[in-house]
Motif scaffolding. Structure first.
Motif, mmCIF file in Angstrom:
data_model
loop_
_atom_site.group_PDB
_atom_site.id
_atom_site.type_symbol
_atom_site.label_atom_id
_atom_site.label_comp_id
_atom_site.label_asym_id
_atom_site.label_seq_id
_atom_site.Cartn_x
_atom_site.Cartn_y
_atom_site.Cartn_z
ATOM 1 N N ASP A 1 1.616 1.637 -5.783
ATOM 2 C CA ASP A 1 0.881 2.777 -6.554
ATOM 3 C C ASP A 1 1.818 4.076 -6.517
ATOM 4 O O ASP A 1 1.651 4.882 -7.510
ATOM 5 N N TRP A 2 2.506 4.266 -5.421
ATOM 6 C CA TRP A 2 3.197 5.621 -5.269
ATOM 7 C C TRP A 2 4.193 5.539 -6.284
ATOM 8 O O TRP A 2 4.715 6.475 -6.876
ATOM 9 N N TYR A 3 4.934 4.451 -6.353
ATOM 10 C CA TYR A 3 6.074 4.375 -7.427
ATOM 11 C C TYR A 3 5.577 4.432 -8.895
ATOM 12 O O TYR A 3 6.300 5.234 -9.579
ATOM 13 N N GLU B 1 0.758 -1.003 0.084
ATOM 14 C CA GLU B 1 -0.069 -0.061 -0.013
ATOM 15 C C GLU B 1 0.794 1.068 -0.067
ATOM 16 O O GLU B 1 0.542 2.121 -0.539
ATOM 17 N N ILE B 2 2.005 1.290 0.614
ATOM 18 C CA ILE B 2 2.828 2.307 0.885
ATOM 19 C C ILE B 2 3.627 2.651 -0.417
ATOM 20 O O ILE B 2 3.765 3.704 -1.144
ATOM 21 N N LEU B 3 4.045 1.640 -1.288
ATOM 22 C CA LEU B 3 4.843 1.725 -2.374
ATOM 23 C C LEU B 3 4.605 1.438 -3.594
ATOM 24 O O LEU B 3 4.986 2.270 -4.677
ATOM 25 N N GLU C 1 3.061 6.267 -9.825
ATOM 26 C CA GLU C 1 2.797 7.731 -10.115
ATOM 27 C C GLU C 1 4.215 8.407 -10.167
ATOM 28 O O GLU C 1 4.519 9.327 -11.014
ATOM 29 N N ARG C 2 5.192 8.351 -9.474
ATOM 30 C CA ARG C 2 6.506 8.960 -9.330
ATOM 31 C C ARG C 2 7.460 8.659 -10.147
ATOM 32 O O ARG C 2 8.276 9.581 -10.803
ATOM 33 N N ARG D 1 7.111 11.248 4.036
ATOM 34 C CA ARG D 1 5.966 10.392 4.799
ATOM 35 C C ARG D 1 6.062 9.054 4.441
ATOM 36 O O ARG D 1 5.946 8.113 4.979
ATOM 37 N N VAL D 2 6.354 8.821 2.922
ATOM 38 C CA VAL D 2 6.320 7.217 2.592
ATOM 39 C C VAL D 2 7.788 6.805 3.087
ATOM 40 O O VAL D 2 7.947 5.638 3.368
ATOM 41 N N SER E 1 9.041 12.162 -11.070
ATOM 42 C CA SER E 1 9.858 12.315 -10.117
ATOM 43 C C SER E 1 11.110 11.950 -10.345
ATOM 44 O O SER E 1 12.099 11.486 -9.697
ATOM 45 N N PHE F 1 10.223 12.513 -0.288
ATOM 46 C CA PHE F 1 8.997 12.001 0.154
ATOM 47 C C PHE F 1 9.016 11.276 1.654
ATOM 48 O O PHE F 1 8.907 10.169 1.779
#
Length: 499
Positions: free
Chosen positions: A260-262, A256-258, A264-265, A298-299, A269, A296
């Motif tokens: 979808d975040w990756y 959940e942390i990584l 997008e980034r 928070r991540v 980024s 980032f």
């Protein structure tokens, strides 16, 4: 010496000669001196422990003072170390006594703060209780400042992992003896493939290690580091019942942390990766990229907290976080020779597989060099990770990458009081002893890359266990068993900080 004689002086100049030969007298005197040193040390430790207990139990919390920062000071540094059982928030106090949040410190962790003499700081619990005020003094360079419990706040023991999560973690471990399938499509592999010494020596050398145009002539074909090997015999194991590595699936919380975040980034980024120091990769010629986790927080913080629980479950030890970085993105023809990590900070580590775009035969394993010339190749799929003891276990990715993208995050921890082995000490058992056969790898057949085990370590060696290498049977190890010694040997391996 009998305990009743400790503290009594030896015979003086006016006393009659001792009723035994002078050589025996010299031995007695030497033993007496040694005993007195031990006695004094024990008394000092007992006094320090008693004082520490009084400080934590009885020290009142400070009353907020008028300690605004002053301008005009010289550059200085301070390391705030949290010795409380709760998170603390650090605040810089500006010129008007306003608190400016500068970071949070988890229990048993630390935070380095660049500052100036005359600058003031406060530490508060998440609930707002003031637990420390500190003013940076001139001439201080990376001064250690401990944030201690006060007034009953911040005392108590924190569990190594949240209740019930041990069963969750155990269920996520993989069988290291599982087959690598389908046979000719390594891009789908999630397994550990073992190679004998003879099979490794027969590999196609153009697919492994440095090529002619990448390094000097004497390093062409190198698949392992030959420099930093002296530490290997001295590094204890921090797990028991395995082989120094463990393959497993990420927790749902990590995904959940990584994931979808990756996704997008990587679109907004991604930046070029700096050249990695030390000469262990070919990224001076093959460009790596990265999504910088430090941007980032928070991540980064959420991942660090999750990894701490996982690695504390694996080791059954209280650990301190030392480094988490990435996302490093490897490109086609990337390569990283086998090496060992920093001996002071990288005892319990993890590589997290975030994403990959590889050829059909482009599965890209983390290689571990095993006893008797064997090699293990740890293949991962996105959403999986490998835990490993990188300060003694030689590891890398010497196989040249066949694909367009391979994204990893790296996380490193060390036992709370560990600072590295002391090379001139008489070794005693620490952690779970030492890995038997750690200096019988294929690299040890090369005199330039060999390590040698001193006989003093051999009684404390443990057999490595392959196949399903989990944490079963690992003994509970309390903080009081850790060896709190400073390392004064050669080289801190600083070049290995981001491998």
């Amino acid at each position: 010496l009998h305990p009743s004689t400790i503290g009594e002086p030896p015979p003086g100049d006016g006393d009659p000669p001792p009723p035994f030969p002078i050589d025996a007298w010299a031995v007695w005197s030497s033993a007496y001196g040694a005993a007195m040193k031990v006695y004094s040390s024990l008394m000092a430790v007992a006094a320090a422990a008693q004082t520490a207990a009084l400080v934590s139990a009885d020290r009142p919390c400070p009353v907020e003072g008028n300690i605004g920062s002053r301008t005009g000071g010289e550059k200085a540094g301070v390391i705030f170390e949290n010795h409380m059982a709760v998170d603390v928030s650090m605040y810089w106090i500006d010129w008007d006594n306003n608190e400016m949040h500068s970071g949070d410190i988890e229990p048993f962790a630390s935070m380095h703060q660049d500052s100036f003499s005359g600058h003031a700081f406060r530490a508060r619990t998440r609930g707002g209780t003031l637990v420390m005020e500190h003013v940076v003094r001139s001439g201080q360079r990376d001064k250690l400042v401990k944030v201690q419990p006060c007034g009953g706040v911040g005392e108590g023991e924190i569990p190594l992992w949240d209740e019930g999560r041990d069963k969750e973690f155990e269920a996520l471990t993989h069988d290291h003896s599982a087959a690598c399938l389908p046979a000719n499509e390594s891009r789908h592999w999630s397994c550990v493939k073992y190679w004998t010494r003879e099979e490794v020596l027969a590999r196609n050398k153009t697919e492994y290690g440095f090529l002619e145009h990448e390094v000097s002539k004497n390093r062409v074909g190198d698949t392992y580091d030959k420099g930093y090997t002296r530490q290997i015999p001295q590094i204890p194991m921090v797990t028991q019942g395995g082989a120094g590595y463990l393959k497993m699936t990420m927790t749902d919380r990590m995904k959940e942390i990584l994931i979808d975040w990756y996704k997008e980034r990587r679109e907004d980024s991604m930046i070029p990766h700096d050249v990695i120091a030390g000469g262990y990769t070919n990224n001076h010629l093959v460009q790596f990229d990265k999504v910088d986790l430090d941007r980032f927080p928070r991540v980064h913080g959420a991942l660090k907290r999750e990894m701490q629980q996982i690695l504390q479950w694996w080791t059954k030890m209280r650990l301190k976080h030392t480094s988490t970085f990435g996302v490093r993105i490897y490109r086609r023809d990337s390569m990283l020779i086998n090496h060992v990590d920093r001996m002071d900070t990288h005892l319990a580590s993890a590589v997290l597989q975030i994403s990959q775009e590889v050829d059909a035969d482009g599965g890209w394993p983390l290689e571990v060099m095993l006893p008797d010339g064997m090699v293990g190749e740890v293949y991962l799929q996105p959403g999986e990770m490998v835990l490993y003891e990188g300060a003694w276990l030689r590891h890398g990715r010497p196989m040249r990458f066949k694909g367009t993208e391979f994204a990893n995050i790296f996380s490193h921890f060390a036992p709370l009081a560990w600072k590295g082995p002391k090379s001139d000490s008489v070794e005693v058992p620490w952690g779970y002893g030492y890995a038997k056969g750690r200096c019988t790898t294929l690299a040890d057949e090369d005199p330039r890359g060999a390590c040698k085990v001193d006989a003093k370590y051999e009684p404390h060696e443990q057999e490595l266990v392959f196949g399903r290498a989990g944490s079963k049977g690992a003994m509970e190890t309390s903080d009081k068993n850790y060896a709190d010694v400073d390392y004064s040997g050669p080289g801190g391996n600083s070049a290995h900080g981001e491998l």
